[in-house]
Enzyme design. Structure first.
Site, PDB file in Angstrom:
ATOM      1  N   GLY A  56       0.773  -1.234  -0.106  1.00 52.30           N
ATOM      2  CA  GLY A  56       0.088   0.056   0.393  1.00 52.30           C
ATOM      3  C   GLY A  56       0.620   1.015  -0.248  1.00 52.30           C
ATOM      4  O   GLY A  56       0.892   2.021  -1.074  1.00 52.30           O
ATOM      5  N   ASP A  57       1.797   1.881   0.669  1.00 53.14           N
ATOM      6  CA  ASP A  57       2.732   3.113   1.487  1.00 53.14           C
ATOM      7  C   ASP A  57       4.315   1.997   1.779  1.00 53.14           C
ATOM      8  O   ASP A  57       4.676   2.923   1.666  1.00 53.14           O
ATOM      9  CB  ASP A  57       1.923   3.332   2.095  1.00 53.14           C
ATOM     10  N   GLU A  58       4.382   1.041   0.621  1.00 48.15           N
ATOM     11  CA  GLU A  58       5.930  -0.138   0.812  1.00 48.15           C
ATOM     12  C   GLU A  58       6.564   0.945  -0.517  1.00 48.15           C
ATOM     13  O   GLU A  58       5.659  -0.054  -1.609  1.00 48.15           O
ATOM     14  CB  GLU A  58       5.436  -1.189   0.964  1.00 48.15           C
TER      15      GLU A  58
END
Length: 351
Positions: free
Chosen positions: A259-261
């Site tokens: 997701g936010d990696e």
């Protein structure tokens, strides 16, 4: 004077009278039946050529010249001069222009009664059909019974089929390349995805190329989603992707793995000081306010890096785990910073 009379007699006796209605087959009839013919007098001199042979010859002078001065004979090979023409009546011919491009012709020679001489009924050799001897001939330049016309249609059909096949192959290749690109691309950000990362890691390890593996995790991104919604979060992710690609080199790979990696592979770069400077520029870029509609979103990033040169044999799985340890060390140290994996970072990450 007698030679000139003999040449005129050849023309008159065969099919080209001074008045077309004197004989059933006149000049136009002969040109229609054999548009690429040549009439040869007893001395081996060309006295008349059909309209198609005239077009094929172009600037090459043929009429009133010796046949063997204009053409070289590949078949029969015994023809070297005018004296050798007497025995070729009824034989298949393979000859080529001596002047300019050696356009190959095939045909047959028929002896003439009375004054003697020959009529050569010629057509293009097979190798000349691709461009019709370079003379711009059309179907009207061949007799209706000439198989060349059929060959031309076959060649045209083959070329059309090959052209369409090439177009189809290009479309299929384009579709395959697009499918491969989509298979290795994150649809939201346009970065590489996990599949692209795994392939790049395998290639680097197989080639023995030193590299750095850097894990990037966004700080405060959850608050953006909670406060402004997932649509705003998507716009923030796109903005982060733009920062990552701006800071890194073309030879490096930037992939979104969650997701936010994100993960960055620095090819042929294992200097911790240089990587740390790049990481600081990246963090500064990510921390710039991101405007989404009426909202202003603020995030940061924590980063952890593992160097392939720190291992006897680079193992992508182990390097990912060690980069995670360095990443969480950055978060524990206050976030918005970068750390390089060290053996002392053995404590497993905590939530």
């Amino acid at each position: 004077m007698m030679a000139d009379m003999d040449r005129r007699d050849v023309i008159d006796r065969v099919a080209i009278p001074r008045k077309d209605d004197d004989l059933l087959l006149g000049r136009h009839g002969l040109d229609l039946l054999m548009p690429m013919h040549a009439m040869i007098d007893p001395e081996g001199r060309i006295v008349h050529i059909g309209p198609s042979l005239s077009r094929l010859a172009g600037n090459r002078p043929l009429v009133n010249r010796k046949l063997t001065d204009c053409f070289s004979f590949n078949r029969p090979q015994t023809v070297r001069g005018p004296a050798d023409l007497h025995g070729i009546g009824g034989h298949r011919l393979d000859l080529a222009f001596r002047d300019g491009r050696a356009v190959r012709l095939r045909g047959v020679a028929a002896p003439l009664a009375g004054a003697g001489g020959l009529v050569l009924n010629l057509s293009l050799g097979l190798r000349e059909l691709a461009d019709l001897g370079g003379a711009g001939l059309t179907c009207t330049d061949f007799s209706a019974t000439d198989m060349t016309v059929d060959m031309l249609y076959l060649i045209e059909g083959k070329n059309a089929a090959m052209t369409e096949s090439q177009r189809l192959i290009m479309r299929l290749n384009g579709a395959r390349q697009m499918a491969e690109k989509q298979a290795f691309t994150d649809t939201l950000t346009g970065l590489g995805n996990r599949r692209a990362l795994d392939r790049a890691l395998a290639d680097l390890v197989a080639a023995g190329i030193p590299f750095a593996l850097c894990n990037v995790d966004l700080d405060y991104f959850k608050q953006v989603n909670d406060r402004h919604g997932h649509a705003a979060g998507d716009e923030v992710l796109k903005a982060v992707a733009h920062v990552l690609t701006d800071v890194t080199r073309d030879r490096d790979l930037v992939a979104r793995t969650g997701g936010d990696e994100f993960v960055i592979l620095f090819r042929n770069l294992v200097d911790p000081a240089i990587i740390d400077r790049i990481a600081r520029r990246l963090i500064v870029g990510v921390e710039q306010p991101i405007t989404v509609g009426d909202a202003t979103c603020r995030i940061s990033a924590s980063m952890g890096t593992a160097l392939s040169t720190a291992y006897d044999v680079a193992d992508p799985v182990q390097m990912m785990a060690d980069a995670d340890l360095a990443l969480y060390a950055s978060k524990r140290a206050g976030r918005s910073r970068h750390a390089v994996f060290d053996a002392c970072l053995h404590v497993p990450p905590s939530e």
